[in-house]
Design a protein around this motif. Sequence first.
Motif, PDB file in Angstrom:
ATOM      1  N   LEU A 291       0.827  -1.204   0.000  1.00 24.03           N
ATOM      2  CA  LEU A 291       0.000   0.000   0.000  1.00 24.03           C
ATOM      3  C   LEU A 291       0.862   1.255   0.000  1.00 24.03           C
ATOM      4  O   LEU A 291       0.480   2.288  -0.555  1.00 24.03           O
ATOM      5  N   ASP A 292       2.032   1.186   0.639  1.00 24.61           N
ATOM      6  CA  ASP A 292       2.930   2.338   0.684  1.00 24.61           C
ATOM      7  C   ASP A 292       3.604   2.597  -0.653  1.00 24.61           C
ATOM      8  O   ASP A 292       3.967   3.739  -0.966  1.00 24.61           O
ATOM      9  N   ASP A 299      -5.021   2.976  -4.064  1.00 26.96           N
ATOM     10  CA  ASP A 299      -6.314   3.512  -4.500  1.00 26.96           C
ATOM     11  C   ASP A 299      -7.430   2.495  -4.278  1.00 26.96           C
ATOM     12  O   ASP A 299      -8.540   2.853  -3.872  1.00 26.96           O
ATOM     13  N   GLU A 300      -7.146   1.217  -4.566  1.00 30.54           N
ATOM     14  CA  GLU A 300      -8.146   0.176  -4.360  1.00 30.54           C
ATOM     15  C   GLU A 300      -8.487   0.041  -2.876  1.00 30.54           C
ATOM     16  O   GLU A 300      -9.646  -0.162  -2.514  1.00 30.54           O
ATOM     17  N   PHE A 301      -7.470   0.170  -2.031  1.00 24.50           N
ATOM     18  CA  PHE A 301      -7.713   0.080  -0.588  1.00 24.50           C
ATOM     19  C   PHE A 301      -8.543   1.278  -0.114  1.00 24.50           C
ATOM     20  O   PHE A 301      -9.413   1.137   0.752  1.00 24.50           O
ATOM     21  N   ILE A 304     -12.066   0.540  -0.693  1.00 27.26           N
ATOM     22  CA  ILE A 304     -12.578  -0.344   0.357  1.00 27.26           C
ATOM     23  C   ILE A 304     -12.940   0.473   1.595  1.00 27.26           C
ATOM     24  O   ILE A 304     -14.014   0.307   2.193  1.00 27.26           O
ATOM     25  N   ILE A 305     -12.057   1.384   1.980  1.00 26.81           N
ATOM     26  CA  ILE A 305     -12.296   2.237   3.147  1.00 26.81           C
ATOM     27  C   ILE A 305     -13.568   3.061   2.957  1.00 26.81           C
ATOM     28  O   ILE A 305     -14.399   3.187   3.865  1.00 26.81           O
ATOM     29  N   ARG A 306     -13.735   3.628   1.763  1.00 26.69           N
ATOM     30  CA  ARG A 306     -14.919   4.441   1.489  1.00 26.69           C
ATOM     31  C   ARG A 306     -16.188   3.610   1.627  1.00 26.69           C
ATOM     32  O   ARG A 306     -17.171   4.058   2.238  1.00 26.69           O
ATOM     33  N   GLY A 313      -7.887   7.599   4.242  1.00 24.44           N
ATOM     34  CA  GLY A 313      -6.529   7.491   4.761  1.00 24.44           C
ATOM     35  C   GLY A 313      -6.398   6.642   6.013  1.00 24.44           C
ATOM     36  O   GLY A 313      -5.309   6.525   6.575  1.00 24.44           O
ATOM     37  N   THR A 314      -7.505   6.024   6.456  1.00 20.65           N
ATOM     38  CA  THR A 314      -7.449   5.196   7.661  1.00 20.65           C
ATOM     39  C   THR A 314      -6.486   4.025   7.460  1.00 20.65           C
ATOM     40  O   THR A 314      -6.587   3.305   6.466  1.00 20.65           O
ATOM     41  N   ARG A 315      -5.556   3.861   8.394  1.00 21.09           N
ATOM     42  CA  ARG A 315      -4.645   2.722   8.354  1.00 21.09           C
ATOM     43  C   ARG A 315      -4.603   1.992   9.702  1.00 21.09           C
ATOM     44  O   ARG A 315      -4.325   0.807   9.758  1.00 21.09           O
TER      45      ARG A 315
END
Length: 335
Positions: A291-292, A299-301, A304-306, A313-315
């Motif tokens: 992801l970094d 972007d795909e992650f 998922i967050i959305r 930006g949640t990690r």
Amino acid sequence: MSTHTHKPCTEALPVIRLAAHVTPQSLAQALLHACTTDGFFYLADHGIPQALIEEVFAISRDYFLTAGPEQKLKGNGDLGYTAVRQESLDSVMPGNGDVKESYYYGDDRWFVRKGVTQFVPPFLAQTTRREKLDSFVDRNTMVAQIILRGLALALGLEEDYLAKAHTGEHSRLRLLHYPEHSYRGVDHLDIRAGAHTDYGTITLLHQDRVSGLQVIKDGVWTDVPPRPGCVVVNIGDALEFWSGGKFRSTRHRVVMPRNSIEAQSRFSMAFFYHPDDDTLLRPLGPSQLLLDSDKKASDEFEEIIRRKGLPPGTRDLTGGEYLRIRIEATYGTRS
């Protein structure tokens, strides 16, 4: 209206037989394939006695069909009773409310360890019924722990990495009843369970003989009928987040009756396995590095967050924080 088409299918999902995997590494390979593609699979040779499954189904039927309203006091979305149409699982296309009722039962061993009493209505608290429910939770927990060990190896982690983050704090057995309903003249806004993904790490679903469960597979709503001797297992949102999107938490639903058999009362039992409150959900191992460094993966992650209703930006998120966010989104209140 949904743009997804529908495809009936008697072999909708892969079948993983525990007896065929004599090593954790072998199981890990089978799980890796199933959980990075469908996010759902049938599990055979799970070891939960069929007699116990049938006994708990009988308890569920008796509770929903014969217990009076005083036994069905409204719960909080995490424990206790939920009434017909109290819940609307589909946040994209909400309708009239899901045509189902349910009861959430917690892992009583955890409550005892913490010195807390889990309120259970007298009908379910009767000694023999309570013992059956506890035994069923124990058996599902044992199976879930086996799966988590395989999933950890599939992610390149220590075998007990996921298992030790699940002590039963938020284990939930959900007894579900979808009342009988004519298959003729169904309101297009009605659905037995709206399209959704599960909150937790994994779910073990026991179905009775009445079909209706569907999953999205290649953009198509696909039937997942009951399969004798099998439990349906799926990845939940917490593990999708935790794995950096490597494991898929797939949308699924329960449709309104389409024939005379499905018009009957439908019963199922879902065992939700959630991480403990203080477990840090952070993309694991190579997932974080990917992801970094990879914009497409990042972007795909973010997508998922959305979809999960998390801040961009949640990690880092704890298991407790995540569960509260999802319950609030579903029930409109904090528990």
